[in-house]
Design a protein around this motif. Structure first.
Motif, PDB file in Angstrom:
ATOM      1  N   LEU A 195     121.869 -90.232  96.964  1.00  0.00           N
ATOM      2  CA  LEU A 195     121.981 -89.821  95.569  1.00  0.00           C
ATOM      3  C   LEU A 195     120.804 -88.909  95.248  1.00  0.00           C
ATOM      4  CD1 LEU A 195     123.225 -90.036  92.683  1.00  0.00           C
ATOM      5  CD2 LEU A 195     121.733 -92.030  92.317  1.00  0.00           C
ATOM      6  N   LEU A 196     121.067 -87.786  94.602  1.00  0.00           N
ATOM      7  CA  LEU A 196     120.023 -86.854  94.164  1.00  0.00           C
ATOM      8  C   LEU A 196     119.846 -86.967  92.661  1.00  0.00           C
ATOM      9  CD1 LEU A 196     118.096 -84.407  94.620  1.00  0.00           C
ATOM     10  CD2 LEU A 196     120.075 -82.937  94.159  1.00  0.00           C
ATOM     11  N   ALA A 197     118.619 -87.184  92.210  1.00  0.00           N
ATOM     12  CA  ALA A 197     118.276 -87.104  90.788  1.00  0.00           C
ATOM     13  C   ALA A 197     117.431 -85.861  90.575  1.00  0.00           C
ATOM     14  CB  ALA A 197     117.506 -88.344  90.351  1.00  0.00           C
ATOM     15  N   HIS A 198     117.833 -84.996  89.649  1.00  0.00           N
ATOM     16  CA  HIS A 198     117.104 -83.753  89.405  1.00  0.00           C
ATOM     17  C   HIS A 198     116.853 -83.571  87.919  1.00  0.00           C
ATOM     18  CE1 HIS A 198     120.794 -81.688  87.957  1.00  0.00           C
ATOM     19  NE2 HIS A 198     121.407 -82.351  88.929  1.00  0.00           N
ATOM     20  N   GLY A 199     115.807 -82.813  87.623  1.00  0.00           N
ATOM     21  CA  GLY A 199     115.446 -82.607  86.233  1.00  0.00           C
ATOM     22  C   GLY A 199     116.329 -81.616  85.509  1.00  0.00           C
ATOM     23  N   ARG A 200     116.797 -80.608  86.227  1.00  0.00           N
ATOM     24  CA  ARG A 200     117.640 -79.580  85.623  1.00  0.00           C
ATOM     25  C   ARG A 200     118.374 -78.857  86.747  1.00  0.00           C
ATOM     26  NH1 ARG A 200     112.515 -77.746  86.145  1.00  0.00           N
ATOM     27  NH2 ARG A 200     112.170 -75.621  86.933  1.00  0.00           N
ATOM     28  N   ALA A 201     119.396 -78.103  86.363  1.00  0.00           N
ATOM     29  CA  ALA A 201     120.139 -77.278  87.317  1.00  0.00           C
ATOM     30  C   ALA A 201     120.239 -75.878  86.746  1.00  0.00           C
ATOM     31  CB  ALA A 201     121.525 -77.855  87.565  1.00  0.00           C
ATOM     32  N   ASP A 202     120.023 -74.862  87.604  1.00  0.00           N
ATOM     33  CA  ASP A 202     120.105 -73.488  87.107  1.00  0.00           C
ATOM     34  C   ASP A 202     121.450 -72.827  87.417  1.00  0.00           C
ATOM     35  OD1 ASP A 202     120.019 -72.830  89.810  1.00  0.00           O
ATOM     36  OD2 ASP A 202     117.994 -71.996  89.758  1.00  0.00           O
ATOM     37  N   PRO A 250     118.449 -98.262  95.697  1.00  0.00           N
ATOM     38  CA  PRO A 250     118.107 -97.567  96.937  1.00  0.00           C
ATOM     39  C   PRO A 250     117.248 -98.420  97.858  1.00  0.00           C
ATOM     40  CG  PRO A 250     116.678 -96.820  95.170  1.00  0.00           C
ATOM     41  CD  PRO A 250     117.703 -97.725  94.536  1.00  0.00           C
ATOM     42  N   ASP A 251     117.410 -98.214  99.153  1.00  0.00           N
ATOM     43  CA  ASP A 251     116.482 -98.784 100.125  1.00  0.00           C
ATOM     44  C   ASP A 251     115.160 -98.036 100.113  1.00  0.00           C
ATOM     45  OD1 ASP A 251     118.323-100.722 101.321  1.00  0.00           O
ATOM     46  OD2 ASP A 251     119.387 -98.950 102.044  1.00  0.00           O
ATOM     47  N   LEU A 252     115.239 -96.730  99.798  1.00  0.00           N
ATOM     48  CA  LEU A 252     114.036 -95.896  99.842  1.00  0.00           C
ATOM     49  C   LEU A 252     114.191 -94.740  98.871  1.00  0.00           C
ATOM     50  CD1 LEU A 252     111.361 -95.747 101.533  1.00  0.00           C
ATOM     51  CD2 LEU A 252     112.514 -94.039 102.951  1.00  0.00           C
ATOM     52  N   VAL A 253     113.075 -94.357  98.253  1.00  0.00           N
ATOM     53  CA  VAL A 253     113.016 -93.177  97.375  1.00  0.00           C
ATOM     54  C   VAL A 253     112.292 -92.072  98.115  1.00  0.00           C
ATOM     55  CG1 VAL A 253     112.122 -92.267  95.187  1.00  0.00           C
ATOM     56  CG2 VAL A 253     113.006 -94.614  95.306  1.00  0.00           C
ATOM     57  N   MET A 304     121.817 -96.550 105.204  1.00  0.00           N
ATOM     58  CA  MET A 304     120.646 -96.596 104.330  1.00  0.00           C
ATOM     59  C   MET A 304     120.988 -95.923 103.007  1.00  0.00           C
ATOM     60  SD  MET A 304     116.794 -95.120 105.107  1.00  0.00           S
ATOM     61  CE  MET A 304     116.963 -95.586 106.825  1.00  0.00           C
ATOM     62  N   ARG A 305     120.527 -96.492 101.926  1.00  0.00           N
ATOM     63  CA  ARG A 305     120.728 -95.905 100.591  1.00  0.00           C
ATOM     64  C   ARG A 305     119.458 -95.165 100.201  1.00  0.00           C
ATOM     65  NH1 ARG A 305     125.106 -97.856  97.994  1.00  0.00           N
ATOM     66  NH2 ARG A 305     124.262 -97.643  95.897  1.00  0.00           N
ATOM     67  N   LEU A 306     119.581 -93.869 100.000  1.00  0.00           N
ATOM     68  CA  LEU A 306     118.423 -92.999  99.779  1.00  0.00           C
ATOM     69  C   LEU A 306     118.539 -92.324  98.417  1.00  0.00           C
ATOM     70  CD1 LEU A 306     118.385 -91.294 103.292  1.00  0.00           C
ATOM     71  CD2 LEU A 306     116.842 -93.095 102.490  1.00  0.00           C
ATOM     72  N   LEU A 307     117.535 -92.517  97.577  1.00  0.00           N
ATOM     73  CA  LEU A 307     117.450 -91.842  96.281  1.00  0.00           C
ATOM     74  C   LEU A 307     116.443 -90.705  96.399  1.00  0.00           C
ATOM     75  CD1 LEU A 307     117.966 -91.526  93.247  1.00  0.00           C
ATOM     76  CD2 LEU A 307     116.232 -93.305  92.848  1.00  0.00           C
ATOM     77  N   HIS A 308     116.920 -89.480  96.243  1.00  0.00           N
ATOM     78  CA  HIS A 308     116.053 -88.305  96.307  1.00  0.00           C
ATOM     79  C   HIS A 308     115.767 -87.812  94.892  1.00  0.00           C
ATOM     80  CE1 HIS A 308     116.295 -87.401 100.705  1.00  0.00           C
ATOM     81  NE2 HIS A 308     117.320 -88.236 100.582  1.00  0.00           N
ATOM     82  N   ARG A 337     106.975 -97.618  94.013  1.00  0.00           N
ATOM     83  CA  ARG A 337     108.161 -98.128  94.702  1.00  0.00           C
ATOM     84  C   ARG A 337     108.102 -97.882  96.209  1.00  0.00           C
ATOM     85  NH1 ARG A 337     113.032 -99.515  92.547  1.00  0.00           N
ATOM     86  NH2 ARG A 337     112.992 -99.917  90.304  1.00  0.00           N
ATOM     87  N   GLY A 338     106.952 -97.487  96.720  1.00  0.00           N
ATOM     88  CA  GLY A 338     106.825 -97.298  98.160  1.00  0.00           C
ATOM     89  C   GLY A 338     107.573 -96.100  98.684  1.00  0.00           C
ATOM     90  N   ALA A 339     107.547 -95.002  97.955  1.00  0.00           N
ATOM     91  CA  ALA A 339     108.360 -93.837  98.289  1.00  0.00           C
ATOM     92  C   ALA A 339     107.776 -93.022  99.436  1.00  0.00           C
ATOM     93  CB  ALA A 339     108.514 -92.948  97.053  1.00  0.00           C
ATOM     94  N   VAL A 340     108.613 -92.130  99.930  1.00  0.00           N
ATOM     95  CA  VAL A 340     108.220 -91.023 100.805  1.00  0.00           C
ATOM     96  C   VAL A 340     108.207 -89.768  99.947  1.00  0.00           C
ATOM     97  CG1 VAL A 340     108.988 -89.577 102.743  1.00  0.00           C
ATOM     98  CG2 VAL A 340     109.149 -92.072 102.891  1.00  0.00           C
ATOM     99  N   ALA A 341     107.252 -88.883 100.181  1.00  0.00           N
ATOM    100  CA  ALA A 341     107.190 -87.620  99.434  1.00  0.00           C
ATOM    101  C   ALA A 341     107.097 -86.454 100.410  1.00  0.00           C
ATOM    102  CB  ALA A 341     105.990 -87.598  98.495  1.00  0.00           C
ATOM    103  N   THR A 342     107.869 -85.402 100.142  1.00  0.00           N
ATOM    104  CA  THR A 342     107.716 -84.149 100.880  1.00  0.00           C
ATOM    105  C   THR A 342     106.894 -83.192 100.034  1.00  0.00           C
ATOM    106  OG1 THR A 342     109.766 -84.350 102.155  1.00  0.00           O
ATOM    107  CG2 THR A 342     108.926 -82.139 101.819  1.00  0.00           C
ATOM    108  N   VAL A 343     105.824 -82.663 100.608  1.00  0.00           N
ATOM    109  CA  VAL A 343     104.942 -81.714  99.911  1.00  0.00           C
ATOM    110  C   VAL A 343     105.278 -80.315 100.406  1.00  0.00           C
ATOM    111  CG1 VAL A 343     102.566 -81.034  99.476  1.00  0.00           C
ATOM    112  CG2 VAL A 343     103.151 -83.454  99.663  1.00  0.00           C
ATOM    113  N   GLN A 344     105.787 -79.492  99.512  1.00  0.00           N
ATOM    114  CA  GLN A 344     106.267 -78.161  99.878  1.00  0.00           C
ATOM    115  C   GLN A 344     105.259 -77.055  99.592  1.00  0.00           C
ATOM    116  OE1 GLN A 344     109.125 -77.215 101.297  1.00  0.00           O
ATOM    117  NE2 GLN A 344     110.787 -78.582 100.731  1.00  0.00           N
TER     118      GLN A 344
END
Length: 358
Positions: A34-41, A76-79, A1-5, A96-103
């Motif tokens: 694959l991880l897409a992030h806004g910034r890295a510290d 990706p197959d899923l975001v 599976m191709r997963l875009l996080h 895009r039919g994503a899954v979301a984790t709420v932290q």
């Protein structure tokens, strides 16, 4: 599976960050990630290929063009969305039919993490009438309520939503999410060396962001009232540090990199965990008991789901927390059942399968 996080930042400075890194490390062994992030510290390295999408770390920037290009290249197959608070990015993922984790609470509470202005737990669902008394500035409140509502509405359009505790699931259902779409998948405990040597002499430990909501001053109060012959070591950074003073027996470590945390846990005879906000889960507590360190905690949010006691006191009860601290010191904790990484990844993959079938 191709997963875009998607996430707002690449970091290891908080429990949500540790959870994401643990999930990515597990999934990268099984899938193309694959991880897409806004910034890295600079505090963490991604355990999978990564790309920077600055809009993911912004409050309200339009993210669609960059995300469209990334998705077109990766296919990706899923975001899967984590810790993204930008409503435009959430709306893109939902479309895009994503899954979301709420932290945390930022999709269903515009205030202080389900904590009222009077410092009492809030059990009422978000609304203008319920939330307005927590604010002085009407215009600021209206803006914050609008963006929180936009986040909630985007989550409601996701194919599936993942939370770490039954407490968080109840909160999301209370603001209108579909019960069939919200799944509980507890966190993986990532990257702690079980054989680490103690990083100092015995102590009582507080670990977390030094903010009022995390209860750092409550930890100091309970430790002082407990009267135990151990120093209180505080590991973390934040604005409350300046208010802690220099009480005898208090040791301030500052922020500790995750690679060194096992040694800090190993010197602790107990972790004191008085979350003043309603704790979404409490990953630091789970890490402690996994390494055999007992936890004296307030029954806050999802804490009781990994902490069956002894050592669990009523929320807000400093004397009860002090008694719990005295009681658990010297009692090695047993790791709770239900947190096997492989089993948890199978649960998450079942959520992915349900999302793809929806």
């Amino acid at each position: 599976m191709r997963l875009l996080h998607l996430t707002d930042r690449l970091s290891e400075r908080g429990g949500a960050d540790w959870h994401l890194l643990g999930v990515l490390a597990q999934l990268a062994r099984r899938h193309d990630v694959l991880l897409a992030h806004g910034r890295a510290d600079g505090s963490a390295a991604a355990p999978c290929p990564a790309a920077v999408v600055p809009a993911l770390g912004a409050a309200d920037a339009v993210a669609a063009p960059e995300l469209d290009a990334l998705a077109a290249a990766f296919r990706p197959d899923l975001v899967h969305v984590h810790n993204v608070m930008n409503p435009a990015a959430l709306a893109w993922a939902a479309a895009r039919g994503a899954v979301a984790t709420v932290q945390d609470h930022r999709a269903f509470c515009p205030g202080r993490g389900k904590l009222t202005r009077a410092d009492a737990p809030c059990a009422a669902p978000m609304s203008a009438a319920v939330c307005a008394p927590c604010f002085d500035d009407e215009a600021y409140f209206r803006r914050l309520l609008a963006v929180t509502t936009a986040r909630r509405d985007a989550l409601a359009r996701m194919r599936r939503v993942v939370v770490l505790s039954a407490y968080m699931r109840r909160e999301l259902l209370a603001v209108g999410l579909d019960p069939a779409a919200v799944a509980v998948v507890p966190p993986v405990v990532p990257g702690l060396a079980p054989g680490a040597a103690p990083a100092g002499p015995p102590c009582v430990l507080f670990l977390g962001r030094l903010v009022a909501a995390k209860g750092v001053r409550d930890a100091v109060t309970a430790w002082q009232r407990a009267g135990v012959a151990l120093p209180l070591v505080i590991a973390g950074a934040g604005p409350e540090r300046a208010r802690l003073g220099a009480a005898p027996g208090l040791e301030l470590l500052g922020w500790v990199p995750h690679a060194r945390l096992a040694g800090v846990y190993r010197r602790a005879r107990a972790l004191v965990f008085p979350s003043r906000w309603q704790e979404p889960f409490g990953i630091a507590g789970l890490e402690a008991v996994t390494l055999g360190v007992p936890v004296a905690a307030w029954a806050s949010g999802g804490v009781a789901e990994w902490h069956p006691g002894p050592g669990l006191a009523a929320w807000g009860d400093h004397d009860g927390l002090a008694a719990a601290l005295r009681d658990v010191i010297g009692r090695p904790a047993a790791a709770p059942a239900g947190f096997d990484a492989n089993a948890l990844m199978r649960r998450l993959e079942a959520v992915y399968a349900a999302a793809l079938a929806a």
